[in-house]
Scaffold this motif. Structure first.
Motif, PDB file in Angstrom:
ATOM      1  N   MET A  60       0.795  -1.224   0.000  1.00 20.52           N
ATOM      2  CA  MET A  60       0.000   0.000   0.000  1.00 20.52           C
ATOM      3  C   MET A  60       0.837   1.290   0.000  1.00 20.52           C
ATOM      4  O   MET A  60       0.559   2.206  -0.789  1.00 20.52           O
ATOM      5  CB  MET A  60      -0.973  -0.005   1.181  1.00 20.52           C
ATOM      6  CG  MET A  60      -1.896   1.195   1.233  1.00 20.52           C
ATOM      7  SD  MET A  60      -2.984   1.348  -0.212  1.00 20.52           S
ATOM      8  CE  MET A  60      -4.163   0.043   0.133  1.00 20.52           C
ATOM      9  N   PRO A  61       1.858   1.462   0.863  1.00 18.23           N
ATOM     10  CA  PRO A  61       2.579   2.744   0.860  1.00 18.23           C
ATOM     11  C   PRO A  61       3.286   3.025  -0.458  1.00 18.23           C
ATOM     12  O   PRO A  61       3.341   4.185  -0.901  1.00 18.23           O
ATOM     13  CB  PRO A  61       3.566   2.615   2.020  1.00 18.23           C
ATOM     14  CG  PRO A  61       3.690   1.145   2.278  1.00 18.23           C
ATOM     15  CD  PRO A  61       2.360   0.556   1.918  1.00 18.23           C
ATOM     16  N   ALA A 323      -2.730   6.683  13.584  1.00 21.90           N
ATOM     17  CA  ALA A 323      -1.758   5.605  13.378  1.00 21.90           C
ATOM     18  C   ALA A 323      -1.623   4.852  14.696  1.00 21.90           C
ATOM     19  O   ALA A 323      -1.777   5.434  15.774  1.00 21.90           O
ATOM     20  CB  ALA A 323      -0.397   6.143  12.941  1.00 21.90           C
ATOM     21  N   SER A 324      -1.330   3.564  14.600  1.00 21.20           N
ATOM     22  CA  SER A 324      -1.143   2.778  15.815  1.00 21.20           C
ATOM     23  C   SER A 324       0.186   3.156  16.468  1.00 21.20           C
ATOM     24  O   SER A 324       1.122   3.586  15.781  1.00 21.20           O
ATOM     25  CB  SER A 324      -1.135   1.287  15.485  1.00 21.20           C
ATOM     26  OG  SER A 324       0.073   0.938  14.816  1.00 21.20           O
ATOM     27  N   LEU A 348      -2.745  -0.107   6.493  1.00 22.06           N
ATOM     28  CA  LEU A 348      -3.949   0.623   6.872  1.00 22.06           C
ATOM     29  C   LEU A 348      -3.726   2.126   6.793  1.00 22.06           C
ATOM     30  O   LEU A 348      -4.531   2.854   6.197  1.00 22.06           O
ATOM     31  CB  LEU A 348      -4.368   0.222   8.286  1.00 22.06           C
ATOM     32  CG  LEU A 348      -5.492   1.054   8.904  1.00 22.06           C
ATOM     33  CD1 LEU A 348      -6.780   0.889   8.105  1.00 22.06           C
ATOM     34  CD2 LEU A 348      -5.700   0.671  10.362  1.00 22.06           C
ATOM     35  N   THR A 349      -2.646   2.615   7.376  1.00 19.49           N
ATOM     36  CA  THR A 349      -2.386   4.062   7.405  1.00 19.49           C
ATOM     37  C   THR A 349      -2.306   4.639   6.002  1.00 19.49           C
ATOM     38  O   THR A 349      -2.898   5.690   5.709  1.00 19.49           O
ATOM     39  CB  THR A 349      -1.091   4.356   8.172  1.00 19.49           C
ATOM     40  OG1 THR A 349      -1.252   3.948   9.535  1.00 19.49           O
ATOM     41  CG2 THR A 349      -0.756   5.838   8.131  1.00 19.49           C
ATOM     42  N   ALA A 353      -4.041   7.944   4.059  1.00 21.19           N
ATOM     43  CA  ALA A 353      -3.174   9.116   4.211  1.00 21.19           C
ATOM     44  C   ALA A 353      -1.902   8.915   3.397  1.00 21.19           C
ATOM     45  O   ALA A 353      -1.625   7.815   2.909  1.00 21.19           O
ATOM     46  CB  ALA A 353      -2.829   9.335   5.689  1.00 21.19           C
ATOM     47  N   PHE A 354      -1.120   9.994   3.251  1.00 21.71           N
ATOM     48  CA  PHE A 354       0.189   9.863   2.619  1.00 21.71           C
ATOM     49  C   PHE A 354       1.208  10.653   3.407  1.00 21.71           C
ATOM     50  O   PHE A 354       0.866  11.511   4.210  1.00 21.71           O
ATOM     51  CB  PHE A 354       0.157  10.306   1.150  1.00 21.71           C
ATOM     52  CG  PHE A 354       0.089  11.792   0.924  1.00 21.71           C
ATOM     53  CD1 PHE A 354       1.235  12.528   0.663  1.00 21.71           C
ATOM     54  CD2 PHE A 354      -1.119  12.462   0.944  1.00 21.71           C
ATOM     55  CE1 PHE A 354       1.184  13.895   0.439  1.00 21.71           C
ATOM     56  CE2 PHE A 354      -1.195  13.832   0.710  1.00 21.71           C
ATOM     57  CZ  PHE A 354      -0.039  14.551   0.468  1.00 21.71           C
ATOM     58  N   PHE A 355       2.483  10.334   3.239  1.00 23.55           N
ATOM     59  CA  PHE A 355       3.651  10.965   3.845  1.00 23.55           C
ATOM     60  C   PHE A 355       3.808  10.535   5.306  1.00 23.55           C
ATOM     61  O   PHE A 355       2.878  10.105   5.969  1.00 23.55           O
ATOM     62  CB  PHE A 355       3.565  12.501   3.713  1.00 23.55           C
ATOM     63  CG  PHE A 355       3.714  13.278   5.007  1.00 23.55           C
ATOM     64  CD1 PHE A 355       4.979  13.700   5.414  1.00 23.55           C
ATOM     65  CD2 PHE A 355       2.626  13.570   5.810  1.00 23.55           C
ATOM     66  CE1 PHE A 355       5.130  14.409   6.598  1.00 23.55           C
ATOM     67  CE2 PHE A 355       2.771  14.281   6.979  1.00 23.55           C
ATOM     68  CZ  PHE A 355       4.031  14.702   7.388  1.00 23.55           C
ATOM     69  N   SER A 356       5.050  10.631   5.801  1.00 24.96           N
ATOM     70  CA  SER A 356       5.309  10.460   7.233  1.00 24.96           C
ATOM     71  C   SER A 356       6.362  11.480   7.651  1.00 24.96           C
ATOM     72  O   SER A 356       7.205  11.884   6.853  1.00 24.96           O
ATOM     73  CB  SER A 356       5.799   9.043   7.552  1.00 24.96           C
ATOM     74  OG  SER A 356       7.070   8.802   6.976  1.00 24.96           O
TER      75      SER A 356
END
Length: 486
Positions: A60-61, A323-324, A348-349, A353-356
């Motif tokens: 997914m990411p 986020a967990s 899941l995240t 959503a995108f980016f960290s």
């Protein structure tokens, strides 16, 4: 999903025990597990479907990243190739269909590719008449480092050097090394707005366009940075739960090196037709199976999302950090814990959503909700009020944004998507608090504080804290739940 897997393993063990008992008691025909009656074709089909589901969760990411890159190339018409900057010359409208974006800032997104040109320089300007809150992420959206006042340069500006995967050479003095696990990477840079006035927007855009991107090999005479304005195009980076998902994942596999932590996926992906150095061209039967797999993964995400949101940031409310705890720790440490790899939570995240950020809570913080005070899903046909208490714990600004619950993108065809403390004309109460309204039509006299919703769908709200301060984390300031209102 781990608990579900444990249950499945238990059931499988119990079945084999039953077979063993049946053999001893002469009741084998009555206790034979159903799996033993499956044909080789049935088993192959089930294997492909299982592995397709896991490929979606794991990948997914990277697919999320590729969707944004493809939107730059095709929707923004930037053409193939990286080391370009797509930006929005006004705060985002609904036409930006990335996942839960921020419409109360000026977005700039440089896309890098070091595979052929080697290290790439990202210059961040000194925070003088503007500032940038941002981070550089690799293609798996693992944060390499933060930039700007909340990042490494601490507002002094600097030359960040994006390094190719496996880079071992000397880094010249004067550069901030940014070792990336992948060749492709990107930065999410927010040029912060003082207000939403035309003058302040123009100032933030001009400040943001002081960033520079160029290969290190051309540092002596840097070429002009290419900026592509995407403000008037539908920039669609939503997650497609169909064959396009696997096409994106295949592009990542073909371009990027295998990370050691992910090598267990090599054979898994071969099962569904994705293999480095080979064309992704699954036959009709495999396509039908993986189409079902991506839908199953999508369905699996839904209860996991609600489960994550069931852990409130403040007791007695429905606001949660998106986020967990295990994943938040992993993404900030590049998965340094040898006994933890939260792939399920990561998938899941990046489905919504995108980016960290490398240092969550330094430059920004987030709370999200899908429910009102009564615990009911937010309905776009209903009128709601969010009371934001005075003295919000921010040094820059706060904002509240509504998103389509189904896509996690901005609600289409709305006049605007958010209200923020830097929104020009925002009405404040006598004590400095603010009431924000969510409804399909503006309540009388409240248009400046109104966020439009779609009466035909559900929505979710993300509350942002830019420049979060102590009162947020020691919980002396508390954000109340969203309430229905007449």
């Amino acid at each position: 999903m781990r608990s579900e897997r444990k249950i499945a393993e238990f059931v499988l063990v119990a079945a084999f025990v039953a077979v063993a008992v049946g053999c001893k008691t002469g009741n084998q025909s009555q206790t034979q597990p159903a799996a033993a009656t499956l044909s080789a074709d049935d088993l192959a089909r089930r294997t492909i479907e299982r592995r397709g589901v896991e490929a979606v969760i794991w990948g997914m990411p990277a697919v999320n990243y590729d969707r944004m890159y493809q939107a730059m190339v095709h929707d923004a018409k930037a053409g193939e190739g990286s080391n370009k900057v797509v930006y929005w010359s006004r705060p985002l409208s609904w036409k930006n269909q990335t996942l839960t974006p921020n419409p109360d800032t000026i977005y700039l997104m440089p896309f890098f590719n070091t595979k052929n040109v080697g290290p790439v320089v990202l210059e961040i300007p000194r925070a003088d008449n503007g500032s940038i809150t941002g981070s550089v992420d690799d293609a798996w959206q693992t944060a390499i480092e933060d930039v700007g006042p909340a990042g490494v340069d601490k507002g002094k500006g600097g030359k960040y050097l994006i390094l190719p995967s496996g880079f071992k050479d000397h880094v010249p003095s004067g550069y901030i090394p940014m070792p990336s696990a992948t060749y492709q990477s990107y930065a999410l840079l927010r040029s912060n707005l003082k207000s939403s006035s035309d003058a302040d927007i123009a100032s933030a855009v001009a400040y943001g366009k002081r960033i520079k991107v160029y290969p290190l090999s051309q540092a002596a005479h840097p070429p002009d940075t290419q900026f592509i304005d995407a403000v008037d195009v539908v920039f669609d980076a939503t997650i497609p739960y169909d064959m396009r998902f696997f096409e994106s994942l295949n592009r990542i596999v073909q371009i990027e090196p295998w990370l050691t932590r992910d090598k267990a996926m090599i054979d898994q992906l071969k099962s569904i037709g994705i293999e480095k150095g080979k064309t992704f061209n699954p036959d009709a039967s495999t396509q039908n199976i993986v189409k079902q797999a991506v839908l199953e993964a999508h369905a699996w995400f839904q209860p996991q999302y609600e489960k994550m949101l069931a852990v409130p940031f403040n007791d007695g409310t429905h606001w949660a950090f998106p986020a967990s705890p295990e994943f938040a720790k992993a993404i900030q440490t590049d998965y340094a814990d040898p006994d933890s790899y939260p792939v399920d939570a990561r998938g899941l995240t990046y489905s919504f959503a995108f980016f960290s950020a490398k240092h969550i809570g330094a430059g920004q913080y987030y709370l999200i909700t899908t429910s009102d005070k009564a615990g009911q899903p937010l309905n776009g046909a209903t009128t709601y009020r969010l009371h934001v208490p005075a003295r919000a714990p921010v040094s820059l600004y706060w904002s509240a944004t509504a998103y389509d619950r189904a896509t996690h993108a901005l609600i289409r065809n709305t006049q605007w998507s958010s209200r923020a403390s830097n929104t020009s004309g925002l009405q404040k109460n006598a004590d400095g608090s603010v009431d924000v309204y969510f409804a399909p039509q503006a309540p009388a006299g409240k248009e400046s504080n109104w966020i439009p919703t779609d009466p035909n769908g559900k929505f979710e709200v993300l509350f942002r804290f830019y420049g979060p301060t102590k009162a947020l984390f020691d919980k002396s300031w508390k954000l109340p739940d969203i309430e229905k209102t007449n």
